[in-house]
Design a protein around this motif. Structure first.
Motif, short mmCIF file in Angstrom:
data_model
loop_
_atom_site.label_atom_id
_atom_site.label_comp_id
_atom_site.label_asym_id
_atom_site.label_seq_id
_atom_site.Cartn_x
_atom_site.Cartn_y
_atom_site.Cartn_z
N PHE A 18 0.85 -1.20 0.00
CA PHE A 18 0.00 0.00 0.00
C PHE A 18 0.88 1.24 0.00
N VAL A 19 0.40 2.26 -0.70
CA VAL A 19 1.07 3.55 -0.62
C VAL A 19 0.48 4.29 0.57
N ILE A 20 1.35 4.70 1.46
CA ILE A 20 0.90 5.43 2.66
C ILE A 20 1.65 6.76 2.71
N LEU A 25 3.98 0.60 2.19
CA LEU A 25 3.87 -0.40 3.24
C LEU A 25 3.71 -1.76 2.56
N VAL A 27 2.76 -5.19 2.71
CA VAL A 27 1.97 -5.99 3.65
C VAL A 27 2.15 -7.49 3.40
N GLU A 46 -0.76 -10.54 14.33
CA GLU A 46 -0.89 -9.26 15.02
C GLU A 46 -1.80 -8.31 14.26
N SER A 47 -2.35 -7.35 14.98
CA SER A 47 -3.14 -6.30 14.34
C SER A 47 -2.24 -5.59 13.34
N GLY A 48 -2.77 -5.42 12.12
CA GLY A 48 -1.98 -4.74 11.08
C GLY A 48 -1.07 -5.67 10.30
N SER A 49 -1.11 -6.97 10.59
CA SER A 49 -0.22 -7.91 9.88
C SER A 49 -0.72 -8.21 8.46
N GLY A 50 -1.98 -7.89 8.18
CA GLY A 50 -2.47 -8.05 6.81
C GLY A 50 -3.53 -9.12 6.63
N LYS A 51 -4.16 -9.55 7.70
CA LYS A 51 -5.14 -10.63 7.62
C LYS A 51 -6.37 -10.22 6.78
N SER A 52 -6.91 -9.04 7.08
CA SER A 52 -8.09 -8.59 6.33
C SER A 52 -7.72 -8.33 4.87
N THR A 53 -6.53 -7.75 4.67
CA THR A 53 -6.05 -7.52 3.31
C THR A 53 -6.03 -8.84 2.55
N GLU A 174 -12.77 -12.35 11.59
CA GLU A 174 -13.12 -12.07 12.98
C GLU A 174 -14.64 -12.03 13.19
N HIS A 207 -8.58 -13.83 16.43
CA HIS A 207 -7.53 -13.56 17.42
C HIS A 207 -7.51 -14.64 18.49
N1 ATP Z 1 -6.32 0.66 1.52
C1 ATP Z 1 -5.23 0.79 2.29
N2 ATP Z 1 -4.36 1.79 2.11
C2 ATP Z 1 -3.25 1.92 2.87
N3 ATP Z 1 -2.92 1.07 3.86
C3 ATP Z 1 -3.76 0.04 4.09
C4 ATP Z 1 -4.95 -0.16 3.33
N4 ATP Z 1 -5.57 -1.26 3.80
C5 ATP Z 1 -4.81 -1.74 4.80
N5 ATP Z 1 -3.72 -0.96 4.99
C6 ATP Z 1 -2.66 -1.18 5.96
O1 ATP Z 1 -2.14 -2.49 5.79
C7 ATP Z 1 -1.86 -3.10 7.03
C8 ATP Z 1 -2.65 -4.40 7.14
O2 ATP Z 1 -4.01 -4.09 7.36
P1 ATP Z 1 -5.11 -5.21 7.63
O3 ATP Z 1 -6.41 -4.53 7.80
O4 ATP Z 1 -5.01 -6.25 6.58
O5 ATP Z 1 -4.58 -5.81 9.03
P2 ATP Z 1 -5.23 -6.92 9.96
O6 ATP Z 1 -4.20 -8.00 10.15
O7 ATP Z 1 -6.55 -7.34 9.44
O8 ATP Z 1 -5.39 -6.14 11.35
P3 ATP Z 1 -6.54 -6.28 12.49
O9 ATP Z 1 -6.19 -7.51 13.29
O10 ATP Z 1 -6.36 -5.04 13.30
O11 ATP Z 1 -7.88 -6.36 11.83
C9 ATP Z 1 -2.20 -2.07 8.09
O12 ATP Z 1 -1.03 -1.43 8.49
C10 ATP Z 1 -3.15 -1.12 7.39
O13 ATP Z 1 -3.04 0.18 7.90
#
Ligand code: ATP
Ligand code: MG
Length: 232
Positions: A18-20, A25, A27, A46-53, A174, A207
Motif C-alpha cells: 500500500f502507498v501510505i 507499506l 503488507v 498481530e493487528s496490522g499484519s495483513g489478515k483482512s487484506t 473475525e 484472534h
Molecule cells: N487501503 C489501504 N491503504 C493503505 N494502507 C492500508 C490499506 N488497507 C490496509 N492498509 C494497511 O495495511 C496493514 C494491514 O491491514 P489489515 O487490515 O489487513 O490488518 P489486519 O491483520 O486485518 O489487522 P486487524 O487484526 O487489526 O484487523 C495495516 O497497516 C493497514 O493500515
C-alpha cells in the motif's frame, strides 16, 4: 489427483503493497496458501499484519500486485470486476465482523439476498433459507428486522446467508469480534458445525487461539507470509 487439483482456493507468491503517507507499506511479501475441499484453516496474526487484506485478495475484492489467486482451477487475476462479482456470488461465502445485513430487509430476506445476487431464487432456495435460519436457531424470527436483533443473532443471520448458495469456500474475518465471549463461543461453534455439515472449506481469521485450534489447519500471518502455527 494432485493436491492442487483438489484445492478450492489458492494463493501463489502473492505480494501486496500500500502507498501510505511518506512511503510504501509492504503488507504481503510472496505469500503462499492453499486449502482443500471441506477443510478449515485459521489465520491469526498481530493487528496490522495483513489478515483482512489477505481475505480481500482471496475474495477478489481487491487485486494482487504480484502473484496469483485461484478459485478451484481458475485464476481470478484477469477477471473483470463484473465477472468476479458474478463468480463470487456463487462460489464464496463471506462473513465479516460487522455483519453487513441490510437494515430494511427481514432476516429471511437477508439470507435470500445471497440467492438474489446469484440469480438463483426459487421455491427450493426459499426452503433452504428457512432451513438454515432454523439451523442457526432463528426459525421463529424470519420476519424480524436486523435492527431489532442482538449482535449474536445478526451474525447468525449473516452466517446463514453466507452459506445459502452452498459455496465451496467460506471466508470469515473475525466473525465473533463484536460479540461477548459467551455469544462468540456459541456463534463460532455453530459456524464450525455448519461448515462441516455442508462440506464448505473455511478460512477463519481470528484472534482467539481457542477458535483457531478448532480448525483443521492453523496459520499465523507474520512478516508478510503465512507460517504454520507453532501450536498446531
Ligand atoms: N487501503 C489501504 N491503504 C493503505 N494502507 C492500508 C490499506 N488497507 C490496509 N492498509 C494497511 O495495511 C496493514 C494491514 O491491514 P489489515 O487490515 O489487513 O490488518 P489486519 O491483520 O486485518 O489487522 P486487524 O487484526 O487489526 O484487523 C495495516 O497497516 C493497514 O493500515
Ligand atoms: Mg482485520
Amino acid at each position: 489427483m494432485t493436491l492442487d487439483s483438489q484445492s478450492v482456493l489458492r494463493a501463489k507468491d502473492v505480494r501486496k503493497t500500500f502507498v501510505i503517507p511518506g512511503g510504501e507499506l509492504e503488507v504481503l511479501r510472496g505469500l503462499n496458501f492453499s486449502i482443500r475441499e471441506g477443510v478449515s484453516a485459521s489465520i491469526r496474526g498481530e493487528s496490522g499484519s495483513g489478515k483482512s487484506t489477505l481475505l480481500h485478495l482471496f475474495a477478489g475484492l481487491e487485486g494482487v500486485d504480484q502473484g496469483e489467486i485461484s478459485w478451484g482451477p481458475d485464476s481470478i487475476n484477469h477477471w473483470s470486476p463484473r465477472k468476479r462479482a458474478a463468480e463470487r456470488a456463487v462460489r464464496l461465502g463471506l462473513v465479516f465482523q460487522a455483519y453487513h445485513l441490510v437494515g430494511e430487509m427481514t432476516a429471511l430476506e437477508n439470507v435470500l439476498l445471497a440467492a438474489r445476487i446469484a440469480g438463483t431464487v426459487s421455491a427450493e432456495t426459499r426452503e433452504r433459507a428457512r432451513h438454515l435460519l432454523d439451523r442457526v436457531g432463528l426459525g421463529n424470527r424470519e420476519k424480524q428486522m436486523p435492527g431489532k436483533m442482538s449482535g449474536g443473532e445478526r451474525q447468525r443471520v449473516a452466517v446463514a446467508r453466507a452459506i445459502l448458495n452452498n459455496p465451496p469456500i467460506l471466508l470469515a474475518d473475525e466473525p465473533t469480534g463484536n460479540l461477548d465471549e459467551k455469544t462468540g463461543e456459541t456463534t463460532m461453534e455453530l459456524l464450525l458445525e455448519l461448515v462441516r455439515e455442508q462440506g464448505v472449506a473455511l478460512v477463519l481469521v481470528t484472534h482467539s487461539r481457542r477458535f483457531a485450534g478448532a480448525c483443521d489447519e492453523q496459520w499465523v500471518l507474520h512478516d508478510g507470509i503465512l507460517e504454520a502455527s507453532a501450536e498446531a
